[in-house]
Scaffold this motif. Structure first.
Motif, short mmCIF file in Angstrom:
data_model
loop_
_atom_site.label_atom_id
_atom_site.label_comp_id
_atom_site.label_asym_id
_atom_site.label_seq_id
_atom_site.Cartn_x
_atom_site.Cartn_y
_atom_site.Cartn_z
N GLY A 450 22.22 -43.54 7.46
CA GLY A 450 22.01 -42.15 7.08
C GLY A 450 22.55 -41.87 5.70
N LEU A 451 23.03 -40.65 5.49
CA LEU A 451 23.69 -40.28 4.24
C LEU A 451 25.18 -40.55 4.39
CD1 LEU A 451 21.85 -36.93 3.41
CD2 LEU A 451 21.31 -39.26 2.63
N ILE A 452 25.71 -41.35 3.49
CA ILE A 452 27.09 -41.80 3.61
C ILE A 452 27.95 -41.06 2.58
CG2 ILE A 452 28.62 -43.81 3.62
CD1 ILE A 452 26.35 -43.85 5.74
N GLY A 453 28.93 -40.34 3.06
CA GLY A 453 29.85 -39.63 2.18
C GLY A 453 29.35 -38.26 1.77
N ALA A 454 30.10 -37.63 0.86
CA ALA A 454 29.77 -36.28 0.39
C ALA A 454 28.57 -36.31 -0.54
CB ALA A 454 30.97 -35.66 -0.32
N VAL A 455 27.86 -35.17 -0.58
CA VAL A 455 26.73 -34.98 -1.49
C VAL A 455 27.11 -33.88 -2.47
CG1 VAL A 455 24.28 -34.43 -1.68
CG2 VAL A 455 25.15 -35.61 0.35
N THR A 456 26.89 -34.12 -3.76
CA THR A 456 27.25 -33.13 -4.76
C THR A 456 26.04 -32.68 -5.56
OG1 THR A 456 27.74 -34.82 -6.43
CG2 THR A 456 29.56 -34.13 -5.02
N LEU A 457 26.11 -31.45 -6.03
CA LEU A 457 25.12 -30.89 -6.94
C LEU A 457 25.87 -30.46 -8.19
CD1 LEU A 457 22.17 -30.04 -7.41
CD2 LEU A 457 22.74 -27.81 -6.41
N ASP A 458 25.61 -31.16 -9.30
CA ASP A 458 26.38 -30.96 -10.53
C ASP A 458 27.88 -31.03 -10.25
OD1 ASP A 458 24.17 -30.82 -12.16
OD2 ASP A 458 24.11 -28.62 -12.20
N ASP A 459 28.24 -32.06 -9.47
CA ASP A 459 29.64 -32.39 -9.15
C ASP A 459 30.32 -31.40 -8.21
OD1 ASP A 459 29.54 -34.68 -10.78
OD2 ASP A 459 30.05 -33.50 -12.56
N VAL A 460 29.56 -30.47 -7.65
CA VAL A 460 30.10 -29.54 -6.66
C VAL A 460 29.62 -29.99 -5.28
CG1 VAL A 460 30.17 -27.16 -5.83
CG2 VAL A 460 30.15 -27.64 -8.30
N VAL A 461 30.54 -30.17 -4.33
CA VAL A 461 30.20 -30.67 -3.00
C VAL A 461 29.35 -29.66 -2.25
CG1 VAL A 461 31.12 -31.41 -0.78
CG2 VAL A 461 32.25 -32.13 -2.89
N LEU A 462 28.23 -30.13 -1.68
CA LEU A 462 27.40 -29.28 -0.82
C LEU A 462 27.92 -29.36 0.62
CD1 LEU A 462 23.82 -30.21 -2.11
CD2 LEU A 462 25.12 -28.12 -2.60
N THR A 463 28.13 -28.22 1.24
CA THR A 463 28.61 -28.17 2.63
C THR A 463 27.67 -27.32 3.47
OG1 THR A 463 30.01 -26.24 2.17
CG2 THR A 463 31.01 -28.44 1.88
N GLY A 464 27.89 -27.38 4.80
CA GLY A 464 27.05 -26.61 5.70
C GLY A 464 25.75 -27.31 6.07
#
Length: 577
Positions: A450-464
């Motif tokens: 799957g997706l491993i680890g945090a995902v960022t958008l312009d270095d800001v973590v996407l949550t929720g």
């Protein structure tokens, strides 16, 4: 009628007489049960006296405690058919099998257990392995040759010297095996190097080798480590496997036959890997990763003596001629099948809604393993709040299709080692992830998908994040009832029907499609991909029926042909030169 099979000073002994094992690998879990007897019979007609099979733990127990030994998993029935053909059997229960099979045969629930120590003497691993082996041996024990059955050898672990050297672990496997009533000789197998042969066995186990060339040299190395008893190449590599994006691997029949001749001239026993490879139906293909992730194709034809559809190849007759120099072979020969029917089926895109996510929200996207999903697809979604920019993932396992507000904006591939792309501003991000096959070798066994680890958008973590697992069988079932209509986003589900007077093997052409899965009458044939080399999917006759048959194609890419074509023969792609 019972017999006695033992290891002598120089030979295998069958009822006290020297006996050479002439064996071929047929994995029951890669062949439709209604075709088992045919493949076994053809092995005998090539001159073989034994059938060898792995046991795939994850096929029998995909979820912990849900043991299944019926249908495709009916090892007992498979061994009984071997006995009915007057042949012997070799059983290799692992627990690890490699075999280019999903996760090397180990269940995902096992390899994902917190703190687990794989393939070594770690308590929770040993407990699980012991339970598994006892279940297998409940099937094997009454089918040993001295009980009137066909089983003459049982293997401990599998090429363990390439992985570890835990002698306590190996002794535990031997103890469980003997305590379960297995009295036939026990073997190990390793590539014939000094380190692997030393690390991968115990003094009381009979060592065998795995190789496909330089037989004399490899047998000499094996003899240094196995001073007495019969020499055996327990995996004579007569072909090779394929992975997506390469050529179809073949070996010259004359060259393979010459190596076989050298092996038998030296007095050795042999097990062809493979005699009949079969198919990685469903989602059972494995993958290799030695710095680059390479998933295995659906076909496991292996360029074997018997091809994926059970027809004899040039190798079949070349090997039969060599065997005839050292043992009697049946007078009866094997005829190739006639060409399969050719026809076209119109497919229509159908509006099959994907399952919606539940109300659970995650600070970072969960893995397939974290949500207990054994399928190939998960749809992840998260709010963007009107933002765009550089989207960056820790790692993608194994391929992702990225959409913003229902519009495809790009793909990312683990094989290409891609982890980031620019996305436009929007409200909703969707990441549709395909698990392309679990690594079946070395230290990457059991890695999460799957997706491993945090995902960022312009270095800001996407949550929720939400996560919606997708079931391919449910999509196919829904396709038969869904109205015609284009999907807004992947996957695209295509559906059609065709009529047969009499069921027979078919070869479904996938060359005009992109990437996805095909199901016939609800049976998941496996994966296709335009990157090749494989261009057809084998449709075994037993999954077809007289009258109306249903075809559902789950397409992950775009611009696909809405015609399904069936070809007269398989097409596994361009070969090595």
């Amino acid at each position: 009628m019972t017999s006695r099979f033992r290891i002598g000073q120089d030979d295998f002994l069958l009822d006290g007489q020297p006996h050479r094992i002439l064996s071929g690998a047929v994995h029951y879990f890669r062949v439709h049960p209604e075709q088992w007897a045919d493949r076994i019979r053809k092995a005998r007609l090539m001159g073989l006296n034994t059938i060898e099979t792995y046991v795939a733990w994850n096929a029998h127990e995909p979820r912990r405690g849900e043991w299944d030994a019926t249908g495709w998993n009916d090892l007992g029935a498979f061994l009984d058919l071997i006995a009915a053909e007057g042949m012997h059997a070799i059983v290799r229960p692992g627990p690890y099998i490699c075999a280019e099979w999903h996760n090397g045969g180990l269940p995902v629930w096992l390899t994902g257990s917190e703190g687990i120590g794989l393939r070594r003497s770690e308590p929770q691993y040993l407990d699980a392995v012991s339970d598994y082996l006892r279940r297998v041996y409940e099937i094997v024990e009454p089918r040993q040759i001295d009980r009137g059955g066909p089983v003459v050898l049982v293997q401990i672990e599998n090429e363990y010297g390439a992985y570890g050297a835990d002698k306590t672990y190996l002794r535990h496997l031997v103890s469980v095996t003997r305590d379960a009533g297995i009295e036939v000789p026990l073997t190990t197998i390793d590539q014939p190097t000094d380190r692997m042969l030393s690390d991968g066995s115990l003094p009381e186990l009979h060592k065998t080798g795995s190789f496909g060339s330089r037989a004399g040299e490899r047998l000499q190395t094996l003899r240094r480590h196995q001073p007495t008893g019969p020499l055996m190449c327990a995996e004579f590599w007569d072909g090779w496997f394929d992975w997506w994006g390469t050529v179809h691997h073949t070996t010259a029949p004359a060259d393979s036959a010459a190596e076989l001749d050298a092996l038998l001239a030296a007095g050795a026993s042999v097990n062809f890997y493979m005699f009949h490879g079969g198919t990685n139906y469903g989602l059972t293909n494995g993958a290799n990763d030695k710095g680059r992730y390479l998933p295995i194709v659906t076909s496991y034809d292996y360029d074997a003596p018997l091809d994926e559809a059970g027809d004899p190849t040039e190798k079949f007759f070349a090997f039969r001629d060599v065997i005839a120099k050292y043992a009697s072979v049946p007078k009866e020969t094997v005829q190739a099948s006639a060409d399969a029917p050719t026809f076209e089926v119109a497919l229509a895109p159908v509006a099959v809604p994907l399952p919606g996510p539940d109300e659970t929200r995650y600070s970072e996207p969960p893995t397939f393993d974290g949500i207990g999903h054994l399928g190939a697809l998960v749809a992840y979604e998260v709010d963007l709040g009107g933002r765009g920019g550089t989207l960056r993932f820790g790692e993608i396992r194994d391929q992702a299709w990225i959409s913003v507000d229902g519009k495809r904006v790009g793909t990312l591939s683990r094989t290409r080692q891609e982890r980031a792309l620019r996305i436009p501003s929007g409200s909703r991000l969707r990441v549709f992830v395909e698990e392309q096959g679990r690594v079946n070798y070395d230290q990457r066994l059991g890695e999460p998908k799957g997706l491993i680890g945090a995902v960022t958008l312009d270095d800001v973590v996407l949550t929720g994040w939400s996560a919606a697992p997708v079931d391919l069988h449910e999509l196919a079932a829904a396709a038969a009832l869904a109205p015609v209509g284009d999907a807004l986003d992947s996957p695209i589900v295509l559906y059609g029907t065709f009529e047969l007077a009499v069921p027979g093997d078919l070869f479904l052409d996938s060359s005009s499609w992109g990437k996805g899965f095909a199901l016939v009458n609800g049976f998941l044939l496996g994966r296709y991909w335009r990157s090749g080399p494989q261009r057809t999917l084998y449709v075994p006759a037993p999954v077809l029926r007289s009258g109306i048959n249903e075809l559902a194609v789950v397409e992950l890419e775009t611009g696909v042909d809405t015609i399904a074509r069936f070809l007269p023969r398989p097409s596994l792609g361009p070969e090595e030169e």
